[in-house]
Design a protein around this motif. Sequence first.
Motif, PDB file in Angstrom:
ATOM      1  N   ALA A   1      34.888  46.569  47.487  1.00  0.00           N
ATOM      2  CA  ALA A   1      34.569  48.089  46.988  1.00  0.00           C
ATOM      3  C   ALA A   1      33.095  48.339  47.832  1.00  0.00           C
ATOM      4  O   ALA A   1      33.006  49.397  47.863  1.00  0.00           O
ATOM      5  CB  ALA A   1      34.297  47.998  45.580  1.00  0.00           C
ATOM      6  N   LYS A   2      32.116  47.315  47.989  1.00  0.00           N
ATOM      7  CA  LYS A   2      31.148  47.921  48.748  1.00  0.00           C
ATOM      8  C   LYS A   2      31.326  48.485  50.034  1.00  0.00           C
ATOM      9  O   LYS A   2      30.688  49.577  50.397  1.00  0.00           O
ATOM     10  CB  LYS A   2      30.257  46.302  48.857  1.00  0.00           C
ATOM     11  CG  LYS A   2      28.797  46.861  49.066  1.00  0.00           C
ATOM     12  CD  LYS A   2      28.133  45.325  49.189  1.00  0.00           C
ATOM     13  CE  LYS A   2      27.376  44.748  47.837  1.00  0.00           C
ATOM     14  NZ  LYS A   2      26.593  43.706  47.927  1.00  0.00           N
TER      15      LYS A   2
ATOM     16  N   ASN B   1      27.337  49.355  35.873  1.00  0.00           N
ATOM     17  CA  ASN B   1      26.540  48.399  36.196  1.00  0.00           C
ATOM     18  C   ASN B   1      25.301  48.992  36.423  1.00  0.00           C
ATOM     19  O   ASN B   1      25.201  50.005  37.495  1.00  0.00           O
ATOM     20  CB  ASN B   1      27.202  47.436  37.463  1.00  0.00           C
ATOM     21  CG  ASN B   1      26.233  46.409  37.915  1.00  0.00           C
ATOM     22  OD1 ASN B   1      25.534  46.165  37.466  1.00  0.00           O
ATOM     23  ND2 ASN B   1      26.672  45.726  38.998  1.00  0.00           N
TER      24      ASN B   1
ATOM     25  N   ASP C   1      32.807  55.047  40.855  1.00  0.00           N
ATOM     26  CA  ASP C   1      32.997  53.416  40.981  1.00  0.00           C
ATOM     27  C   ASP C   1      33.671  52.915  39.727  1.00  0.00           C
ATOM     28  O   ASP C   1      32.872  52.718  38.602  1.00  0.00           O
ATOM     29  CB  ASP C   1      31.544  52.781  41.319  1.00  0.00           C
ATOM     30  CG  ASP C   1      31.820  51.226  41.533  1.00  0.00           C
ATOM     31  OD1 ASP C   1      32.790  50.690  41.402  1.00  0.00           O
ATOM     32  OD2 ASP C   1      30.637  50.824  42.190  1.00  0.00           O
TER      33      ASP C   1
ATOM     34  N   TYR D   1      34.917  48.299  37.152  1.00  0.00           N
ATOM     35  CA  TYR D   1      34.797  47.488  36.037  1.00  0.00           C
ATOM     36  C   TYR D   1      35.695  48.316  34.866  1.00  0.00           C
ATOM     37  O   TYR D   1      35.768  47.847  33.795  1.00  0.00           O
ATOM     38  CB  TYR D   1      33.483  47.612  35.203  1.00  0.00           C
ATOM     39  CG  TYR D   1      32.516  46.594  36.004  1.00  0.00           C
ATOM     40  CD1 TYR D   1      32.514  45.247  36.059  1.00  0.00           C
ATOM     41  CD2 TYR D   1      31.626  47.316  36.814  1.00  0.00           C
ATOM     42  CE1 TYR D   1      31.647  44.582  36.802  1.00  0.00           C
ATOM     43  CE2 TYR D   1      30.686  46.328  37.526  1.00  0.00           C
ATOM     44  CZ  TYR D   1      30.855  45.194  37.676  1.00  0.00           C
ATOM     45  OH  TYR D   1      29.803  44.448  38.452  1.00  0.00           O
TER      46      TYR D   1
ATOM     47  N   SER E   1      37.748  42.651  42.973  1.00  0.00           N
ATOM     48  CA  SER E   1      36.812  41.643  42.547  1.00  0.00           C
ATOM     49  C   SER E   1      36.569  41.062  41.135  1.00  0.00           C
ATOM     50  O   SER E   1      36.559  39.860  40.779  1.00  0.00           O
ATOM     51  CB  SER E   1      35.464  41.985  43.103  1.00  0.00           C
ATOM     52  OG  SER E   1      35.349  42.190  44.495  1.00  0.00           O
ATOM     53  N   LYS E   2      36.382  42.151  40.374  1.00  0.00           N
ATOM     54  CA  LYS E   2      35.877  41.933  38.969  1.00  0.00           C
ATOM     55  C   LYS E   2      37.341  41.813  38.058  1.00  0.00           C
ATOM     56  O   LYS E   2      37.223  40.675  37.268  1.00  0.00           O
ATOM     57  CB  LYS E   2      35.192  43.121  38.230  1.00  0.00           C
ATOM     58  CG  LYS E   2      34.057  43.695  39.281  1.00  0.00           C
ATOM     59  CD  LYS E   2      32.865  42.498  39.371  1.00  0.00           C
ATOM     60  CE  LYS E   2      32.110  43.089  40.534  1.00  0.00           C
ATOM     61  NZ  LYS E   2      30.769  42.126  40.717  1.00  0.00           N
TER      62      LYS E   2
ATOM     63  N   ARG F   1      37.273  39.499  49.002  1.00  0.00           N
ATOM     64  CA  ARG F   1      36.682  40.788  49.579  1.00  0.00           C
ATOM     65  C   ARG F   1      37.558  41.782  49.848  1.00  0.00           C
ATOM     66  O   ARG F   1      38.037  42.293  51.043  1.00  0.00           O
ATOM     67  CB  ARG F   1      35.862  40.265  50.815  1.00  0.00           C
ATOM     68  CG  ARG F   1      34.850  39.294  50.882  1.00  0.00           C
ATOM     69  CD  ARG F   1      34.066  39.586  49.970  1.00  0.00           C
ATOM     70  NE  ARG F   1      33.202  40.554  50.067  1.00  0.00           N
ATOM     71  CZ  ARG F   1      32.838  41.426  48.839  1.00  0.00           C
ATOM     72  NH1 ARG F   1      33.462  41.234  47.802  1.00  0.00           N
ATOM     73  NH2 ARG F   1      32.346  42.666  49.190  1.00  0.00           N
TER      74      ARG F   1
HETATM   75  N1  PMP Z   1      30.317  48.373  42.608  1.00  0.00           N
HETATM   76  C1  PMP Z   1      29.882  47.731  41.426  1.00  0.00           C
HETATM   77  C2  PMP Z   1      29.253  48.650  40.087  1.00  0.00           C
HETATM   78  C3  PMP Z   1      29.575  46.480  41.547  1.00  0.00           C
HETATM   79  O1  PMP Z   1      29.158  45.751  40.290  1.00  0.00           O
HETATM   80  C4  PMP Z   1      30.070  45.650  42.482  1.00  0.00           C
HETATM   81  C5  PMP Z   1      29.723  44.287  42.598  1.00  0.00           C
HETATM   82  N2  PMP Z   1      30.249  43.276  43.133  1.00  0.00           N
HETATM   83  C6  PMP Z   1      30.590  46.341  43.674  1.00  0.00           C
HETATM   84  C7  PMP Z   1      30.929  47.581  43.538  1.00  0.00           C
HETATM   85  C8  PMP Z   1      31.141  45.631  45.048  1.00  0.00           C
HETATM   86  O2  PMP Z   1      32.253  44.832  44.426  1.00  0.00           O
HETATM   87  P1  PMP Z   1      33.033  44.218  45.823  1.00  0.00           P
HETATM   88  O3  PMP Z   1      32.967  42.590  45.494  1.00  0.00           O
HETATM   89  O4  PMP Z   1      34.392  44.327  45.729  1.00  0.00           O
HETATM   90  O5  PMP Z   1      32.295  44.689  47.099  1.00  0.00           O
END
Ligand code: PMP
Length: 401
Positions: free
Chosen positions: A99-100, A174, A202, A205, A237-238, A246
């Motif tokens: 997601a990053k 977050n 985003d 979660y 991821s979560k 990834r």
């Molecule tokens: N957005 C939030 C709010 C996060 O806490 C995170 C942490 N991993 C991410 C995006 C990125 O997630 P990813 O591992 O999919 O890159």
Amino acid sequence: MGFSQNISRLQPSATIAVSTLAKKLTAEGRDIINLSAGEPDFDTPAWISDGAVSGIRDGRTRYTPTPGMPALRQAVAGFMAHESGREVAPDGVVVSNGAKQSLFNAAFTLFGPGDEVLIGSPYWTSYPQIVTLARAEPVFVSGAESREFLLTPEDLDRAATQRTRGLILSSPSNPTGAVYSGAELEAVARWARDRGVWLVTDEIYRHIYYGDEPSAAGLLSLPADALGDFVLIDGVSKSWAMTGWRIGYAYTSAEVAKKMSALQSHMTSNAAAPSQMAALTAYSDPERALASAAEMTAAFRRRRDLVTRLFREALPDLPFVEPRGAFYLFFRVDSLFDDSCADSSAWCTRMLEDTGVAMVPGVAFGDDRFVRLSFATSDELLEQAIHRLAEAVAGAGAAGA
Ligand code: PMP
Ligand code: GLU
């Protein structure tokens, strides 16, 4: 040394920095309880991992189209449609390396010099860095502390200017764990639509949610007419304990998706093909995927209850935001500051040295009065950690008295 303008103001990720330090100290033999990085402590459900293993055996090891395998984009759209009852177009889905990267794609596609981007604060530490890398200007906007910092249209009106191009927020949040209700999110979405501001939510979660419904409200739960231009960010991821695979995605208009895909084609090309196969397995079976996420969320809920109870009992003077989703406790420590320990970074460093508990200072999320701990770890470690913190805080109080 002269660095490029692009990265001269760049700060490394504080969440990753603290967790790297914690891992290093553990490797050196220190007794560390790592409550820093937000990473589920579970294994990826085996039925999802199996999708990657079969994919590798079947030769799914080559480049795929940049925005993802067509079947995966279709499955992601199908999963969103299953949950929301809405039509979701696969050509609006761009699959990325976490997601990053989806956030990065969105910021680089939509924002640039001269643009202001509102960021709901406290914020996830990477948002302002990503916006700054796009050469746009992050503008922080915070709701009232008594409302868990959630934004209202009035808060947004106060922060917006003629140059406002975007708004980024996370829900569940977050670092706070606060969650917008459908009505609260709708008010924000309507504000963005009326202002012609890109709304980037985003929702990574969304399934780690402690309310009565199976997941928190997201953009697709809102009435269609509440939505203007948006980019919805999510990923595996979560919800399915897949941080190392990834895989994240953005869902937006087909036109923006094309541009994000063009950008990604020059950076990373597609996300790893075997990881896409695992995600395809998960998203192709929404019921099973939701059941797996619910199982892990039940454990997070138990830990949330444990951590909040222990905090109330052992650290009654430290207020916190009640976590309604995600797996973080965001608690206030400014009442403990003194000359030798005057901010959240100093406090976290002291706790790491004195107790071995690693946490992330609130300054990394835009509020230096707070500290974030992740409760995505075992009940035993959480109990031990809070016990150690309570002893240290009582000890410091006694020493100062
Ligand atoms: N957005 C939030 C709010 C996060 O806490 C995170 C942490 N991993 C991410 C995006 C990125 O997630 P990813 O591992 O999919 O890159
Ligand atoms: N998102 C997690 C966190 O906030 C993982 C670390 C990161 O990606 O920054 O701790």
